[in-house]
Motif scaffolding. Structure first.
Motif, PDB file in Angstrom:
ATOM      1  N   GLY A  48       2.284  14.690   7.289  1.00  0.00           N
ATOM      2  CA  GLY A  48       1.974  15.934   6.593  1.00  0.00           C
ATOM      3  C   GLY A  48       0.918  15.786   5.515  1.00  0.00           C
ATOM      4  N   GLY A  49       0.425  14.559   5.308  1.00  0.00           N
ATOM      5  CA  GLY A  49      -0.633  14.325   4.331  1.00  0.00           C
ATOM      6  C   GLY A  49      -0.169  13.962   2.943  1.00  0.00           C
ATOM      7  N   PHE A  50       1.138  13.699   2.765  1.00  0.00           N
ATOM      8  CA  PHE A  50       1.667  13.333   1.454  1.00  0.00           C
ATOM      9  C   PHE A  50       1.664  11.812   1.277  1.00  0.00           C
ATOM     10  CE2 PHE A  50       3.624  17.419   2.505  1.00  0.00           C
ATOM     11  CZ  PHE A  50       3.306  18.151   1.365  1.00  0.00           C
ATOM     12  N   GLN A  51       1.202  11.356   0.137  1.00  0.00           N
ATOM     13  CA  GLN A  51       1.227   9.919  -0.153  1.00  0.00           C
ATOM     14  C   GLN A  51       2.614   9.518  -0.641  1.00  0.00           C
ATOM     15  OE1 GLN A  51      -0.732   7.932  -3.703  1.00  0.00           O
ATOM     16  NE2 GLN A  51      -2.072   7.196  -2.080  1.00  0.00           N
ATOM     17  N   MET A  52       3.185   8.489  -0.052  1.00  0.00           N
ATOM     18  CA  MET A  52       4.511   8.030  -0.440  1.00  0.00           C
ATOM     19  C   MET A  52       4.441   7.340  -1.801  1.00  0.00           C
ATOM     20  SD  MET A  52       5.958   6.629   3.229  1.00  0.00           S
ATOM     21  CE  MET A  52       7.654   6.568   2.618  1.00  0.00           C
ATOM     22  N   SER A  53       5.431   7.582  -2.652  1.00  0.00           N
ATOM     23  CA  SER A  53       5.426   6.975  -3.982  1.00  0.00           C
ATOM     24  C   SER A  53       5.793   5.500  -3.929  1.00  0.00           C
ATOM     25  CB  SER A  53       6.393   7.722  -4.913  1.00  0.00           C
ATOM     26  OG  SER A  53       7.742   7.591  -4.488  1.00  0.00           O
ATOM     27  N   VAL A  54       6.581   5.122  -2.936  1.00  0.00           N
ATOM     28  CA  VAL A  54       6.994   3.728  -2.778  1.00  0.00           C
ATOM     29  C   VAL A  54       5.893   2.958  -2.049  1.00  0.00           C
ATOM     30  CG1 VAL A  54       8.705   2.202  -1.719  1.00  0.00           C
ATOM     31  CG2 VAL A  54       9.427   4.362  -2.752  1.00  0.00           C
ATOM     32  N   ALA A  55       5.518   1.792  -2.568  1.00  0.00           N
ATOM     33  CA  ALA A  55       4.525   0.945  -1.913  1.00  0.00           C
ATOM     34  C   ALA A  55       5.212   0.108  -0.844  1.00  0.00           C
ATOM     35  CB  ALA A  55       3.838   0.049  -2.934  1.00  0.00           C
ATOM     36  N   MET A  56       4.524  -0.144   0.266  1.00  0.00           N
ATOM     37  CA  MET A  56       5.143  -0.806   1.409  1.00  0.00           C
ATOM     38  C   MET A  56       4.224  -1.859   2.020  1.00  0.00           C
ATOM     39  SD  MET A  56       6.767   2.470   3.411  1.00  0.00           S
ATOM     40  CE  MET A  56       8.055   3.478   2.661  1.00  0.00           C
ATOM     41  N   THR A  57       4.848  -2.850   2.664  1.00  0.00           N
ATOM     42  CA  THR A  57       4.162  -3.765   3.557  1.00  0.00           C
ATOM     43  C   THR A  57       5.172  -4.225   4.588  1.00  0.00           C
ATOM     44  OG1 THR A  57       2.696  -5.687   3.723  1.00  0.00           O
ATOM     45  CG2 THR A  57       4.553  -5.870   2.197  1.00  0.00           C
ATOM     46  N   ASN A  58       4.740  -5.060   5.531  1.00  0.00           N
ATOM     47  CA  ASN A  58       5.590  -5.477   6.638  1.00  0.00           C
ATOM     48  C   ASN A  58       5.376  -6.935   6.984  1.00  0.00           C
ATOM     49  OD1 ASN A  58       6.722  -2.821   8.097  1.00  0.00           O
ATOM     50  ND2 ASN A  58       4.625  -2.369   7.460  1.00  0.00           N
ATOM     51  N   THR A  97       3.076   4.711   8.663  1.00  0.00           N
ATOM     52  CA  THR A  97       2.938   6.154   8.774  1.00  0.00           C
ATOM     53  C   THR A  97       1.527   6.544   8.333  1.00  0.00           C
ATOM     54  OG1 THR A  97       3.707   8.298   7.948  1.00  0.00           O
ATOM     55  CG2 THR A  97       4.000   6.430   6.481  1.00  0.00           C
ATOM     56  N   ASP A  98       0.954   7.472   9.060  1.00  0.00           N
ATOM     57  CA  ASP A  98      -0.342   8.043   8.702  1.00  0.00           C
ATOM     58  C   ASP A  98      -0.402   9.444   9.280  1.00  0.00           C
ATOM     59  OD1 ASP A  98      -0.870   7.674  11.422  1.00  0.00           O
ATOM     60  OD2 ASP A  98      -2.060   5.858  11.086  1.00  0.00           O
ATOM     61  N   ARG A  99      -1.568  10.044   9.287  1.00  0.00           N
ATOM     62  CA  ARG A  99      -1.671  11.422   9.780  1.00  0.00           C
ATOM     63  C   ARG A  99      -1.345  11.533  11.267  1.00  0.00           C
ATOM     64  NH1 ARG A  99      -3.881  14.986   5.913  1.00  0.00           N
ATOM     65  NH2 ARG A  99      -3.182  16.545   7.421  1.00  0.00           N
ATOM     66  N   SER A 100      -1.343  10.380  11.975  1.00  0.00           N
ATOM     67  CA  SER A 100      -1.035  10.399  13.411  1.00  0.00           C
ATOM     68  C   SER A 100       0.452  10.355  13.702  1.00  0.00           C
ATOM     69  CB  SER A 100      -1.718   9.207  14.106  1.00  0.00           C
ATOM     70  OG  SER A 100      -3.114   9.281  13.960  1.00  0.00           O
ATOM     71  N   GLY A 101       1.269   9.983  12.710  1.00  0.00           N
ATOM     72  CA  GLY A 101       2.709   9.940  12.926  1.00  0.00           C
ATOM     73  C   GLY A 101       3.344   8.663  12.426  1.00  0.00           C
ATOM     74  N   TYR A 102       4.642   8.511  12.728  1.00  0.00           N
ATOM     75  CA  TYR A 102       5.426   7.335  12.360  1.00  0.00           C
ATOM     76  C   TYR A 102       5.513   6.420  13.572  1.00  0.00           C
ATOM     77  CZ  TYR A 102       7.112  10.674   8.829  1.00  0.00           C
ATOM     78  OH  TYR A 102       7.193  11.607   7.836  1.00  0.00           O
ATOM     79  N   ARG A 126       0.839  -1.196   0.000  1.00  0.00           N
ATOM     80  CA  ARG A 126       0.000   0.000   0.000  1.00  0.00           C
ATOM     81  C   ARG A 126       0.877   1.250   0.000  1.00  0.00           C
ATOM     82  NH1 ARG A 126      -0.928  -1.888   5.398  1.00  0.00           N
ATOM     83  NH2 ARG A 126      -1.284  -3.823   4.273  1.00  0.00           N
ATOM     84  N   HIS A 127       0.300   2.363  -0.433  1.00  0.00           N
ATOM     85  CA  HIS A 127       1.010   3.647  -0.436  1.00  0.00           C
ATOM     86  C   HIS A 127       0.590   4.403   0.819  1.00  0.00           C
ATOM     87  CE1 HIS A 127       2.688   3.299  -4.509  1.00  0.00           C
ATOM     88  NE2 HIS A 127       1.572   2.660  -4.792  1.00  0.00           N
ATOM     89  N   MET A 128       1.480   4.438   1.796  1.00  0.00           N
ATOM     90  CA  MET A 128       1.156   5.073   3.062  1.00  0.00           C
ATOM     91  C   MET A 128       1.193   6.598   2.938  1.00  0.00           C
ATOM     92  SD  MET A 128       3.078   2.645   5.836  1.00  0.00           S
ATOM     93  CE  MET A 128       3.134   0.853   5.619  1.00  0.00           C
ATOM     94  N   VAL A 129       0.574   7.247   3.903  1.00  0.00           N
ATOM     95  CA  VAL A 129       0.476   8.707   3.929  1.00  0.00           C
ATOM     96  C   VAL A 129       1.293   9.229   5.095  1.00  0.00           C
ATOM     97  CG1 VAL A 129      -1.093  10.675   4.191  1.00  0.00           C
ATOM     98  CG2 VAL A 129      -1.790   8.684   2.838  1.00  0.00           C
ATOM     99  N   THR A 130       2.093  10.257   4.869  1.00  0.00           N
ATOM    100  CA  THR A 130       2.923  10.837   5.918  1.00  0.00           C
ATOM    101  C   THR A 130       2.076  11.697   6.853  1.00  0.00           C
ATOM    102  OG1 THR A 130       3.443  12.860   4.716  1.00  0.00           O
ATOM    103  CG2 THR A 130       4.830  10.925   4.269  1.00  0.00           C
TER     104      THR A 130
END
Length: 213
Positions: free
Chosen positions: A53-63, A71-76, A47-51
């Motif tokens: 600051g509200g920016f969508q990351m270009s790199v897709a991630m999973t864990n 990362t989301d609007r609440s923080g890292y 998925r493309h997470m959101v920082t």
């Protein structure tokens, strides 16, 4: 700038104090690693997470592992459950664990046992800005970063974002390990160039194995 500080066997490059590039270290186990990535993604999709600051990351991630970095609007932060499914992240693959232990040992960090792996999926045009890995509970453990697929240019700086940055060409199977005095150095990946890899197509995958908890 391509580094040229080779050790005697030609497969290891000194990047900075506590930081090492292991050339081709993961290449012989690439099929198993890619199969493990596919298995993780089937249960916890990229998925493309959101920082914050509200920016969508270009790199897709999973864990995978006991905790996953999000990362989301609440923080890292790290958390035990995938926010999309509410389920625990998939377990760490034995292939990931054995590679992390062997690579860390080769770089001078014995007995490394990660509990988390962030998997990044790059496509041409995507990048990862300079940042520090500082959401982990204990900085005494190294980071083990594995490159698979398309080549990329890795950036490795210093404690401060404005410190000089080295550019390192990474190929399929290369592993970078950093810890000790380099543990909190800034790093990132320049915009991925277009290409085709026989195993991953138009993609690059990166595993970053960490001790998060």
């Amino acid at each position: 700038m391509r580094l040229s500080l080779f050790d005697a066997d030609g497969g290891k490059e000194a990047l900075a104090p506590g930081a090492t590039v292991l050339r081709g270290f993961a290449r012989k186990r690439d099929i198993a690693l890619l199969a493990a990535i596919e298995d993780v993604a089937a249960r916890a999709p990229f998925r493309h997470m959101v920082t914050p600051g509200g920016f969508q990351m270009s790199v897709a991630m999973t864990n995978c592992g006991a905790a996953g970095w999000i990362t989301d609007r609440s923080g890292y932060r790290y958390q035990a459950h995938d926010p999309q499914s509410g389920l625990p992240w998939p377990a760490l693959s034995p292939a990931f664990l054995s590679l992390a232990d062997e690579a860390a040992t080769a770089a001078g960090f014995a007995n490394f046992v990660p509990d988390a792996c962030l998997i990044n999926r790059y496509e041409p045009g995507t990048k990862l800005s300079l940042h520090q890995d500082k959401d982990e509970a204990d900085y005494d453990h190294p980071i083990v970063s594995v490159s698979l697929g398309l080549p990329a240019t890795f950036q490795f700086g210093g404690q401060k974002r404005a410190d000089p940055v080295r550019k390192v060409a990474l190929e399929h199977g290369d592993v970078v390990v950093w810890g000790g005095p380099s543990r909190l150095f800034h790093h990132g990946v320049l915009t991925l160039k277009s290409g085709e890899h026989p195993l991953t197509g138009r993609r690059r995958f990166n595993l970053t194995l960490r001790k998060a908890l």
